[in-house]
Design an enzyme around this catalytic site. Structure first.
Site, PDB file in Angstrom:
ATOM      1  CG  HIS A  27      -6.011  -2.329   1.615  1.00 24.36           C
ATOM      2  ND1 HIS A  27      -5.330  -2.046   2.764  1.00 24.36           N
ATOM      3  CD2 HIS A  27      -5.414  -3.440   1.092  1.00 24.36           C
ATOM      4  CE1 HIS A  27      -4.375  -2.947   2.945  1.00 24.36           C
ATOM      5  NE2 HIS A  27      -4.404  -3.794   1.941  1.00 24.36           N
ATOM      6  CG  LEU A  48       6.652  -6.540  -0.285  1.00 23.07           C
ATOM      7  CD1 LEU A  48       7.104  -7.710  -1.127  1.00 23.07           C
ATOM      8  CD2 LEU A  48       5.926  -6.993   0.949  1.00 23.07           C
ATOM      9  CB  ALA A  49      11.077  -1.292  -1.353  1.00 20.22           C
ATOM     10  CD  GLU A  50       5.037  -0.295  -1.825  1.00 19.58           C
ATOM     11  OE1 GLU A  50       5.860   0.000  -0.924  1.00 19.58           O
ATOM     12  OE2 GLU A  50       4.282  -1.269  -1.732  1.00 19.58           O
TER      13      GLU A  50
END
Lengths: 416, 349
Positions: free
Chosen positions: B130, B59-61
């Site tokens: 979002h 989880l690391a863009e």
């Protein structure tokens, strides 16, 4: 492809010593960490046997002419790198370069690691790795255009197996992971392409300052998760411009590796032989499915961060002097003389070669002309882009009016 | 073969076709493997193409984008999924400083054909981060191409075009329209397809040119129908490409209608509406019957779900914009381009 020494096939990799958190002030650097780093040739030029590392140096310890040539080349690489660095610094002072980030003091870390690689390996570096570039096959004249301000890259990455300098701190470590993932994907698509000595590997260079960047942590996570063939080669040169490494980390940088799930090795970065050995070991591991390794090469940035920096504002002369006593070239030269590999005649030849390379760099630099104005519009996109083409044409038409104006006035000038 | 698909399924079909066509296409993202993505856009692809080509990432863009840069460096054609619009900012350096500039940096030696899929825009009652419309950041960045799809057929075709393109492409998916259904041929011949950077007239008209993209194309079409009930003929243009912008298509329309309304969800300040209004004014000032009007999101952080109906332009606000460009309502004092606030609501509703 660059000359390489390859890596002798061996299995295990020495681990970093148990480095504990030390009680220090925030201004103190971690130079004493070299006391826990692996070392083969000490500051006095004395070679110490090491059962772990010596297994990776059977070719250079052989006592043959080839071994001597290999050792002399390591020495010559370092002398040449330093000579080039001095020349480039002078070129900046003379107004031929806008900027130069000197590598002075880091020759062993760069040469030792670069000489461990194969031609099909790939490097993603920062912007101070001039010696790595030289070893990979970048020509002296290709080193300066970036710093002269005429381009953002001096060479084609694919012809030398090394990406062009990365200025954003730590960003390149992720590129190395992606490239390494591609190496694994290639191997899976075409297993027959992988020889007995394993896949290609990727080496990414970064500094002690970069260890704080999120990208570096993410790269370590991704590489460990996917067991990617990447060597994270951290040159801990003690200073990120004015910030001491203690500000980045209270523990040895190599000790971070365990938390990410990979081996960490702290090596004396001023000992070219030790750097060669640990990098060979890590490369072998990477090639054969063992995954990534973090190598911390403990060294020292003897010069300024760049030619625009004044390190006397933030560090003591005594500290610099103490590192001068551990100079990588003098140390290795002393050992080579002890073992009879280097004499005055060989020394003279090495210095002459270095002078010639420096002259090549100077001539190439001064001969570099400014690119034509419309080059700013080239290579922005790889595929046709009508809007940018129109923008270019509009600007070209404007430039043409300047030329016409200048012609009308009977003067020189106009479009540059 | 044509089939009825939702926009999300059409994206899936486009990805499937692109992966079948080119073994160097790899997918990277969070939850895209076993789960098939939080919107199921990658559903079944890992099963079909294996975990080496459909890769669940940590989880690391920034890590995802940096990895994609390296993969492309090695000769692969990565397609990255950013799970939600608001998560892309931590990858900003890798997109703006690395991906967008590498071809230029290397004097053309390195090409990075990376596609970044981002579900964007609001209207779904989601939590913070979002529902954002970040197109202006990326459209402002040289070296990137930015596209936005509004219907299932474009979802499949433009995605395949983006993947096949040798430039990095930011690909916006209107998450509010993921369930929009339409007839889709996922296998259209790309050599015959309309170019990815061409805008398209989706409803012809003569009185007003209404320019929008993504999730608001449907709303704009509804507005055109409503306006026609009052005898106003609105031409709706789906921009499709946000960088470059097909100004020529817009210009050709405005030269006939003399009136321009630009609609987008993103904030107005330095948004795409400003660029389009300025460019059209420069190019055909003498054809304009009125100053261009922008109907956009407010210059505020995207509001909580219970207030988002005030942020996202709806049918009424678009019709209000149409009325204003026609001079049918008073422009509030102090405004030069007309207000997008609710002060003139009711008109055309």
């Amino acid at each position: 492809m660059p000359d390489t020494m390859g890596d002798a096939p061996r299995e295990d990799l020495p681990q970093a010593g148990a480095t504990t958190v030390r009680e220090t002030s925030t201004n103190e650097t971690t130079q004493e960490q070299t006391d826990t780093a692996v070392r083969l040739v000490d500051a006095k030029g004395v070679r110490h046997p090491d059962p772990e590392l010596d297994r990776w140096l059977t070719d250079v310890d052989a006592g043959t002419d080839e071994a001597d040539a290999t050792l002399l080349r390591l020495y010559s690489d370092m002398v040449t790198a330093r000579r080039l660095d001095t020349e480039a610094t002078a070129l900046q002072r003379q107004g031929e370069l806008a900027l130069w980030p000197p590598l002075l003091g880091q020759e062993a870390a760069q040469v030792g690691s670069a000489r461990a690689m194969r031609g099909d390996d790939f490097v993603f570096s920062s912007y101070r790795e001039h010696a790595v570039a030289l070893v990979r096959g970048v020509t002296p004249a290709q080193l300066t255009p970036v710093w002269r301000g005429v381009t953002a890259s001096g060479w084609d990455p694919y012809t030398v197996g090394m990406a062009t300098p990365q200025v954003i701190i730590g960003a390149q470590t992720l590129h190395a992971v992606g490239y390494g993932l591609g190496v694994l994907a290639d191997a899976e698509r075409d297993p027959g392409s992988v020889g007995d000595d394993g896949t290609a590997a990727v080496v990414t260079y970064f500094g002690d300052g970069a260890i704080s960047q999120g990208d570096v942590s993410e790269a370590l996570v991704f590489a460990a998760t996917w067991s990617v063939p990447v060597i994270f080669f951290c040159q801990n040169n003690q200073w990120a411009i004015s910030e001491p490494v203690r500000l980045q980390s209270p523990v040895a940088l190599a000790d971070r590796a365990a938390g990410f799930g990979m081996p960490g090795v702290q090596v004396d970065g001023n000992d070219v032989l030790a750097v060669l050995a640990v990098t060979r070991a890590a490369l072998h591991r990477a090639r054969t499915g063992g995954g990534p390794t973090l190598i911390e090469a403990v060294t020292y940035r003897m010069g300024p961060h760049t030619t625009a920096d004044d390190p006397t504002r933030y560090r003591d002369a005594e500290e610099v002097a103490s590192w001068a006593d551990r100079d990588p070239i003098e140390r290795f030269g002393a050992w080579l003389r002890t073992r009879g590999t280097l004499d005055d005649e060989a020394e003279r030849r090495v210095r002459e070669e270095a002078d010639a390379v420096a002259a090549e760099l100077r001539a190439g630099c001064i001969a570099t002309e400014d690119p034509p104005a419309l080059q700013v519009f080239e290579n922005v996109y790889a595929t046709p882009h009508a809007a940018l083409d129109a923008e270019r044409d509009t600007y070209a038409a404007y430039l043409a009016t300047l030329v016409a104006d200048a012609a009308d006035a009977g003067t020189h000038g106009g479009a540059r | 073969m044509t089939q009825t698909l939702t926009l999300a399924k059409a994206l899936n079909a486009g990805l499937r076709r692109a992966m079948a066509d080119d073994p160097t296409v790899m997918l990277l993202g969070e939850d895209i493997g076993r789960l098939g993505g939080v919107y199921r856009v990658t559903d079944g692809l890992q099963e079909q193409f294996g975990p080496r080509r459909v890769v669940d990432t940590p989880l690391a863009e920034s890590g995802i984008l940096g990895t994609a840069v390296g993969l492309a460096y090695r000769g692969y054609r990565p397609v990255v999924e950013i799970q939600f619009d608001g998560f892309v900012y931590v990858a900003f350096d890798q997109i703006v400083s690395q991906l967008a500039k590498m071809h230029k940096r290397t004097e053309g030696a390195v090409t990075l054909p990376v596609t970044i899929r981002i579900p964007v825009a609001g209207g779904i009652g989601a939590a913070e981060h979002h529902s954002e419309s970040p197109e202006a950041y990326f459209a402002h960045t040289a070296g990137l191409r930015v596209v936005s799809v509004a219907n299932p057929q474009d979802a499949a075709t433009v995605l395949r075009q983006a993947i096949a393109c040798d430039d990095p492409v930011v690909f916006f998916e209107p998450k509010r329209r993921y369930h929009l259904k339409g007839e889709v041929d996922p296998d259209v011949d790309l050599t015959l397809a309309e170019p990815m950077d061409a805008a398209r007239v989706v409803a012809p008209g003569d009185d007003v040119t209404l320019v929008t993209f993504g999730s608001l194309v449907g709303t704009a079409l509804d507005a055109a129908v409503a306006a026609s009930d009052e005898g106003i003929s609105v031409e709706v243009i789906d921009l499709r490409s946000l960088s470059p912008i097909d100004h020529a298509r817009v210009e050709a329309s405005v030269r006939r209608t003399g009136r321009l309304v630009v609609v987008h969800e993103g904030p107005r300040h330095v948004g795409l509406g400003a660029e389009i209004a300025a460019t059209i004014t420069e190019r055909c000032f003498e054809f304009l019957e009125a100053a261009p009007v922008r109907v956009t999101g407010h210059d505020v952080p995207y509001p909580p779900a219970r207030l988002e109906s005030h942020q996202v332009p709806d049918l009424d606000r678009i019709l209000d914009g149409v009325d204003r460009v026609l001079g049918r309502v008073a422009v509030p004092a102090g405004s030069t381009t007309g207000s997008t606030t609710g002060s003139t609501t009711g008109v055309g509703a």
